[in-house]
Design a protein around this motif. Structure first.
Motif, PDB file in Angstrom:
ATOM      1  N   LYS A   1     -33.476   0.412 -18.474  1.00 45.57           N
ATOM      2  CA  LYS A   1     -33.990   1.569 -19.206  1.00 45.57           C
ATOM      3  C   LYS A   1     -33.749   2.851 -18.421  1.00 45.57           C
ATOM      4  CE  LYS A   1     -37.740   1.562 -21.532  1.00 45.57           C
ATOM      5  NZ  LYS A   1     -39.169   1.455 -21.933  1.00 45.57           N
ATOM      6  N   LEU A   2     -33.982   2.790 -17.101  1.00 51.10           N
ATOM      7  CA  LEU A   2     -33.708   3.962 -16.268  1.00 51.10           C
ATOM      8  C   LEU A   2     -32.221   4.305 -16.317  1.00 51.10           C
ATOM      9  CD1 LEU A   2     -35.854   3.180 -13.079  1.00 51.10           C
ATOM     10  CD2 LEU A   2     -36.370   4.842 -14.870  1.00 51.10           C
ATOM     11  N   GLY A   3     -31.372   3.272 -16.203  1.00 56.22           N
ATOM     12  CA  GLY A   3     -29.928   3.491 -16.227  1.00 56.22           C
ATOM     13  C   GLY A   3     -29.462   4.098 -17.542  1.00 56.22           C
ATOM     14  N   GLU A   4     -30.012   3.618 -18.645  1.00 55.55           N
ATOM     15  CA  GLU A   4     -29.625   4.158 -19.957  1.00 55.55           C
ATOM     16  C   GLU A   4     -30.022   5.624 -20.081  1.00 55.55           C
ATOM     17  OE1 GLU A   4     -31.583   1.525 -22.617  1.00 55.55           O
ATOM     18  OE2 GLU A   4     -30.191  -0.159 -22.261  1.00 55.55           O
ATOM     19  N   TRP A   5     -31.201   5.950 -19.595  1.00 62.37           N
ATOM     20  CA  TRP A   5     -31.649   7.347 -19.641  1.00 62.37           C
ATOM     21  C   TRP A   5     -30.736   8.231 -18.790  1.00 62.37           C
ATOM     22  CZ3 TRP A   5     -33.727  11.304 -21.715  1.00 62.37           C
ATOM     23  CH2 TRP A   5     -34.200  12.390 -20.963  1.00 62.37           C
ATOM     24  N   LEU A   6     -30.433   7.785 -17.579  1.00 62.22           N
ATOM     25  CA  LEU A   6     -29.559   8.578 -16.706  1.00 62.22           C
ATOM     26  C   LEU A   6     -28.156   8.697 -17.287  1.00 62.22           C
ATOM     27  CD1 LEU A   6     -30.693   7.201 -13.234  1.00 62.22           C
ATOM     28  CD2 LEU A   6     -31.051   9.518 -14.108  1.00 62.22           C
ATOM     29  N   HIS A   7     -27.678   7.638 -17.919  1.00 61.96           N
ATOM     30  CA  HIS A   7     -26.347   7.691 -18.546  1.00 61.96           C
ATOM     31  C   HIS A   7     -26.318   8.702 -19.684  1.00 61.96           C
ATOM     32  CE1 HIS A   7     -22.377   6.383 -19.813  1.00 61.96           C
ATOM     33  NE2 HIS A   7     -22.844   6.251 -21.052  1.00 61.96           N
ATOM     34  N   SER A   8     -27.425   8.783 -20.419  1.00 68.33           N
ATOM     35  CA  SER A   8     -27.475   9.764 -21.512  1.00 68.33           C
ATOM     36  C   SER A   8     -27.429  11.194 -20.979  1.00 68.33           C
ATOM     37  CB  SER A   8     -28.758   9.550 -22.332  1.00 68.33           C
ATOM     38  OG  SER A   8     -29.900  10.005 -21.635  1.00 68.33           O
TER      39      SER A   8
END
Length: 422
Positions: free
Chosen positions: A409-416
């Motif tokens: 979830k953290l990775g997806e947010w940072l990727h966005s």
């Protein structure tokens, strides 16, 4: 007959092996001793590295009265009695402070440590404490502020072999035997940087051989120790082996094994705060961002343990142990800081980009410190893309997302936000 470790205890700094950063030529403790003026200090290091020996050498060198207390067996009454003896000491009356050596000072209670303050502050005694635990956690602030802290290191392989050679060439019991070190890897590994343990192993192996010639090989050392582990164990080996098994069981997500090893430590009288500190470390190192609540709970465990005490504290340790063992695991934070430290060592002190620098003065502003910095909260989603790493590291990736729900979830947010960076 005395154990080999006691028979070989050095009597002078010239015979003392290891800790060159403290007692080598021009090192701080050697200079202090040679000047004849020593202040109170605490020696912090693992077992078997020479803390007690160093204290005794100092007392002998300075010809001071030397009093010893063990924090395991002494109470406030014992402390006060020793202080009173120091006051009445003839040598003290002539101006030389007696030395009070307290082994395992981390086990002294607050009231016991409080009873030392006046005598240390007014010079009735010069305090030398020895501890295997971090003094900043275990020694009260007023006492710690009156003492220097010197860190002793585990003995290196060369130090251990120097000690081994000295043992077989100078000890009256060993030099009559023909002792050969054909292989030393197991000897060094089992000693683990501990001089006392090394000498115990040597004594065990030699005593188990009937022939005049005693050969040390990896196989022989391992075999003898497996046959009689407690002969070399004392209190050190089980202490470190069991805490190792405990942490590895948590890391391996086996709460049954973790609780078993916890019970072994509780039954063996292990310091509860030592266990609690290891739980805090494990929460950050092994669970990490996969379940950030683990660190909160482990820290709460440590705090509650200091308030509740024993034996109820065992329940608090049990709750934290089960929670950590049952949590998803990630060491991404641990890997990230180690990678960042390696990067810092490799690249040195790279300059901070101008727009990130602080600019409290007009001169700094004229030099463009802070110019063009974008305040994240002024933008949608409290984010705006800009450079935060030094120029040379703009394409560097340090923290790696691991395969668990929380970090995904953290990775997806940072990727966005950053697109190609995460």
């Amino acid at each position: 007959m005395q154990p080999l470790a006691e028979r070989l205890r050095p009597q002078s700094l010239d015979d003392y092996i290891g800790q060159k950063h403290l007692v080598g030529p021009k090192a701080i403790l050697r200079q202090m001793i040679e000047s004849g003026h020593i202040a109170s200090f605490i020696l912090w290091g693992p077992p078997g590295v020479g803390k007690t020996t160093l204290a005794k050498i100092i007392a002998n060198k300075l010809e001071r009265p030397f009093y010893t207390l063990s924090a395991v067996t002494s109470g406030v009454k014992d402390v006060r009695e020793v202080i009173e003896k120091a006051k009445q000491s003839r040598f003290f009356a002539q101006g030389g402070n007696p030395i009070l050596f307290i082994d395992e000072i981390h086990r002294f209670s607050k009231s016991q440590q409080d009873s030392l303050l006046g005598a240390v502050e007014n010079g009735t005694v010069t305090l030398i404490g020895a501890t295997t635990e971090n003094p900043s956690f275990e020694v009260i602030t007023p006492l710690l502020s009156r003492c220097q802290v010197y860190v002793l290191k585990s003995l290196e392989s060369a130090d251990l072999m120097e000690l081994a050679q000295r043992a077989i060439s100078t000890d009256s019991e060993l030099k009559n035997r023909e002792i050969r070190f054909d292989e030393t890897e197991s000897l060094i590994r089992y000693a683990g940087g501990d001089a006392r343990k090394l000498l115990n192993i040597i004594e065990l192996v030699v005593s188990s051989e009937n022939e005049k010639v005693v050969r040390f090989t990896n196989e022989i050392v391992t075999e003898r120790l497996q046959q009689n582990p407690m002969a070399y164990d004392k209190d050190g080996e089980m202490h470190y082996d069991i805490i190792s098994a405990f942490i590895k069981s948590i890391r391996g997500s086996d709460p049954d094994a973790a609780i078993y090893w916890l019970a072994r430590m509780v039954a063996g009288g292990e310091d509860p705060k030592f266990i609690a500190r290891r739980l805090v470390i494990s929460a950050a190192e092994d669970i990490g961002l996969a379940n950030p609540n683990a660190l909160l709970l482990a820290n709460a465990c440590f705090d509650a343990l200091t308030k509740i005490g024993w034996p109820e504290g065992r329940i608090i340790l049990s709750e934290a142990t089960v929670y950590l063992a049952a949590s998803p695991k990630s060491n991404s934070a641990y890997l990230a800081i180690d990678e960042a430290l390696a990067l810092v060592e490799k690249t040195g002190n790279l300059p901070v980009p101008l727009h990130l620098r602080n600019s409290p003065t007009k001169l700094m502003k004229d030099l463009n410190y802070g110019k063009n910095y974008k305040y994240s909260h002024d933008f949608p989603n409290n984010f705006v893309a800009q450079q935060f790493l030094p120029d040379e590291l703009t394409k560097q990736s340090i923290w790696k997302v691991q395969n668990n729900t929380a970090e995904k979830k953290l990775g997806e947010w940072l990727h966005s936000l950053w697109k190609d960076r995460f």
